[in-house]
Design a protein around this motif. Structure first.
Motif, short mmCIF file in Angstrom:
data_model
loop_
_atom_site.label_atom_id
_atom_site.label_comp_id
_atom_site.label_asym_id
_atom_site.label_seq_id
_atom_site.Cartn_x
_atom_site.Cartn_y
_atom_site.Cartn_z
N ASN A 11 -11.54 4.46 -26.71
CA ASN A 11 -12.38 3.73 -25.72
C ASN A 11 -12.28 4.06 -24.48
N ARG A 12 -11.42 5.02 -24.03
CA ARG A 12 -11.28 5.55 -22.76
C ARG A 12 -11.17 4.27 -21.73
N PRO A 13 -10.12 3.74 -21.62
CA PRO A 13 -9.94 2.64 -20.45
C PRO A 13 -10.12 3.26 -19.08
N LYS A 14 -10.87 3.05 -17.98
CA LYS A 14 -10.83 3.45 -16.74
C LYS A 14 -9.84 2.78 -15.59
N ILE A 15 -9.66 3.64 -14.70
CA ILE A 15 -8.95 2.80 -13.58
C ILE A 15 -10.09 2.72 -12.56
N VAL A 16 -10.31 1.46 -12.51
CA VAL A 16 -11.66 1.10 -11.73
C VAL A 16 -11.65 0.73 -10.43
N GLY A 17 -10.11 0.29 -9.95
CA GLY A 17 -9.80 0.35 -8.97
C GLY A 17 -8.40 0.60 -8.31
N GLY A 18 -8.20 1.22 -7.21
CA GLY A 18 -6.64 1.59 -6.81
C GLY A 18 -6.33 1.19 -5.57
N TYR A 19 -5.01 1.10 -5.15
CA TYR A 19 -4.84 0.75 -3.71
C TYR A 19 -3.33 1.28 -3.37
N SER A 20 -3.24 1.84 -2.20
CA SER A 20 -1.96 2.32 -1.89
C SER A 20 -1.67 1.80 -0.46
N ILE A 21 -0.27 1.56 -0.61
CA ILE A 21 0.39 1.07 0.93
C ILE A 21 1.63 1.85 1.13
N VAL A 22 1.74 2.30 2.32
CA VAL A 22 2.90 3.00 2.65
C VAL A 22 3.44 2.52 4.04
N GLY A 23 4.95 3.02 4.11
CA GLY A 23 5.60 2.61 5.68
C GLY A 23 5.18 3.70 6.46
N PRO A 24 5.67 3.60 7.83
CA PRO A 24 5.22 4.52 9.00
C PRO A 24 5.55 5.96 8.51
#
Lengths: 117, 151, 331
Positions: C8-21
């Motif tokens: 059924n091919r699940p999708k990555i419908v949203g992503g978010y990344s947060i990193v240090g300086p």
């Protein structure tokens, strides 16, 4: 001239520590233990004082000097107090250093915080 | 599923792949920084004896160490000592300042776990072995010295 | 079979990344959604900062998916701290069921794989997966106090301060997860905690070889093969190990940890930690796939499953690695 000896001998002792870090991957706690032991042994065989006379801070500032003080304290306390001296001497001789390290560490821990690297 | 032979072969292979760094720069840095720390100690010692001529030699050395320990502890607190240490390696671990740094750094690091269980307990997480081994060795030396004295 | 095809091919419908300086100044800097101004993130402790990063990453991913927190049925998350407190305490802030995951630095793949299987079976509608790490919390747990003046050895790696989150769903658009391969725990007897790359590389090699064999694919069938934090040495070892198994890795292979920092940032063998691959997947990879610049990705991060207790007792370091295949959707 005497400053050159202080610098050379102090530097060489520290470099010996660095040789151990590179060749054996040992961590700082083990290096400190090892050098304290070297100091204890040097003092126990009465080799430390002759070196200390001309190298001065060159052997007293490295932690070897701390080990030598521990052993020296125990030995002179045995002379003045007998068997009890074996237990009291070491810490008595190094009390200033240990108390200072603990005291300042405690004081600064109340004020400062570890910094991001 | 443990295969000793395979593991040994793999460990030998990894050991051969580890990048080799030139030891000379780090040895040189350890040498001159360590030497300078000792010179600083010598300077403090002579200054003390100059300012307080009546001071006993042994007390002057104790004061010298206390002052060096203070400097190292302060540099640790303001986040400078580790930077020097990264550069100098053995040059700042082997002197008494390294001992001070090894007590101050965990004390400050673990303050968030509380004064008792953080600062006080963790204070000796690096330097504990140094004090324990030193004290035990001094007792042994004292005992041997006592026994030798009896004979 | 270790590989599961997801029909059924699940999708990555949203992503978010947060990193240090420091991480923000690295080569991936411009791809990340949020670069923190300071590692402490305005919190009293670094542990609280790490937790806040998880909360922001999960919230950001849900928003980017165009969903509300109440639309999400399950959170799958894990981190490196004892008892995965960052994930679990962050999950406390969300009113949704939660499964704590632990695969050390392979946690992102583990979470995505489990989530994708649940979505594929239509058991759940929307699942959020998150993983991350923080340099200062990892350092004090695994190594030394921050202010201790010691040198890093040439094989060591730098735990990154980063977190990433993805939302999986059958509805919406985004890269599709077409198959997952769960990996075995592999231990070839490496005991040096400063050489994680060498400890984990055999696990990645095993999972990848199994994956290639079961799916009848070859390394060149992918536009990008991405490992997690093998670092410079570990990825070189992986290439050797795979060659011995008959798979030749090409220019399409890259390691998140190895490329996470520039040479000037002085991190020895590169970055490490759950956050490295979680943040790169949810920034660089997703963005490249959405643009169509990268079409088929094999994401196969590795985890070192040791603890300080096990290490002090002289145990070697077991590794694990899970693979997922991403394809850009739309025909």
């Amino acid at each position: 001239m005497e400053y050159l000896w202080v610098f050379l001998i102090g530097g060489l002792i520290c470099m010996l520590g660095q040789v151990l870090i590179i060749t054996t991957k040992i961590t700082s706690a083990r290096i400190l233990v090892l050098f304290v032991m070297i100091g204890v042994v040097l003092q126990a065989f009465n080799i430390f004082d002759p070196i200390s006379r001309f190298a001065q801070a060159g052997v007293n500032v490295p932690i070897i000097g701390f080990g030598a003080s521990l052993a020296k304290g125990a030995m002179s306390a045995v002379e003045s107090r007998g068997l009890l001296g074996a237990f009291t001497g070491g810490l008595e001789a190094t009390a200033a250093g240990i108390a200072a390290a603990v005291g300042f560490a405690f004081l600064f821990s109340l004020i400062f915080k570890s910094k991001t690297k | 599923m443990k295969n000793e032979k395979l593991n040994q072969a793999y460990n030998a292979y990894v050991e051969a792949r580890i990048p080799k760094t030139k030891p000379w720069p780090s040895l040189f840095n350890a040498f001159w920084v360590g030497g300078l720390v000792c010179l600083l100690g010598q300077g403090i010692n002579e200054l003390l004896l100059y300012l307080f001529p009546s001071m006993a030699e042994q007390s002057a050395w104790s004061w010298t160490l206390v002052i060096l320990i203070f400097i190292a502890s302060f540099l640790t607190a303001i986040g400078v000592y580790d930077k020097i240490g990264k550069f100098a390696g053995g040059g700042t671990i082997v002197p008494i300042t390294g001992f001070s740094n090894s007590i101050s750094s965990p004390a400050i690091e673990f303050k968030h776990e509380g004064i008792i269980y953080g600062t006080c307990v963790k204070m000796f997480s690096v330097a504990g072995p140094v004090i324990v081994s030193g004290v035990v060795a001094s007792i042994v030396v004292g005992l041997i010295y006592f026994i030798v004295g009896l004979i | 079979m270790q590989t599961i095809e997801l029909k059924n091919r699940p999708k990555i419908v949203g992503g978010y990344s947060i990193v240090g300086p420091k991480e923000g100044r690295g080569p991936f800097g411009k791809y990340f959604d949020y670069v923190m101004k300071s590692d402490s993130f305005g919190e009293k402790t670094y542990e609280l900062a790490e937790r806040k990063m998880f909360e922001i990453a999960a919230t950001g991913a849900i928003q980017n998916a165009g969903l509300m927190v109440s639309d999400v049925n399950l959170m799958l998350a894990g981190d490196l701290l004892n008892q995965i407190i960052s994930s679990s305490y962050a999950a406390r802030a969300f009113n949704m069921p939660y499964l704590g995951m632990f695969g050390a630095c392979s946690t992102m793949a583990e979470s995505l794989a489990v989530g994708a299987v649940l979505i594929n079976g239509r058991h759940l509608k929307n699942v959020v997966c998150a993983s991350g790490s923080h340099f200062s919390t990892a350092e004090r747990q695994f190594r030394f106090p921050l202010e201790l003046g010691c040198q890093r050895v040439p094989t060591s790696q730098w735990t990154v301060t980063a977190a990433g989150a993805s939302v999986l769903s059958l509805e919406g658009s985004g890269p599709e997860i077409v198959s997952v391969t769960f990996g075995k725990v592999i231990d070839l007897g490496i005991k040096d905690v400063n050489n994680m790359g060498a400890a984990m590389a055999p696990a990645a090699a095993d999972t990848m070889a199994v994956h290639f064999e079961e799916t009848k694919h070859k390394p060149e069938d992918y536009d990008l093969i991405l490992t997690g934090d093998l670092g410079k040495l570990g990825s070189e070892i992986l290439i050797d190990l795979l060659e011995a198994k008959g798979y030749k890795m090409g220019k399409n292979y890259s390691d998140c940890g190895h490329s996470f920092f520039t040479r000037e940032q002085d991190t020895m063998c590169g970055g490490s930690g759950c956050g490295a691959n979680a943040a790169v997947l949810n920034s660089y990879v997703l963005k490249k796939m959405r643009k169509g610049e990268v079409k088929r990705v094999l994401f196969v991060p590795t985890g070192a499953l040791m603890s300080t207790t096990a290490t002090q007792q002289g145990e070697s370091i077991p590794g694990v690695s899970h693979a997922i295949v991403l394809e850009s959707g739309g025909k």
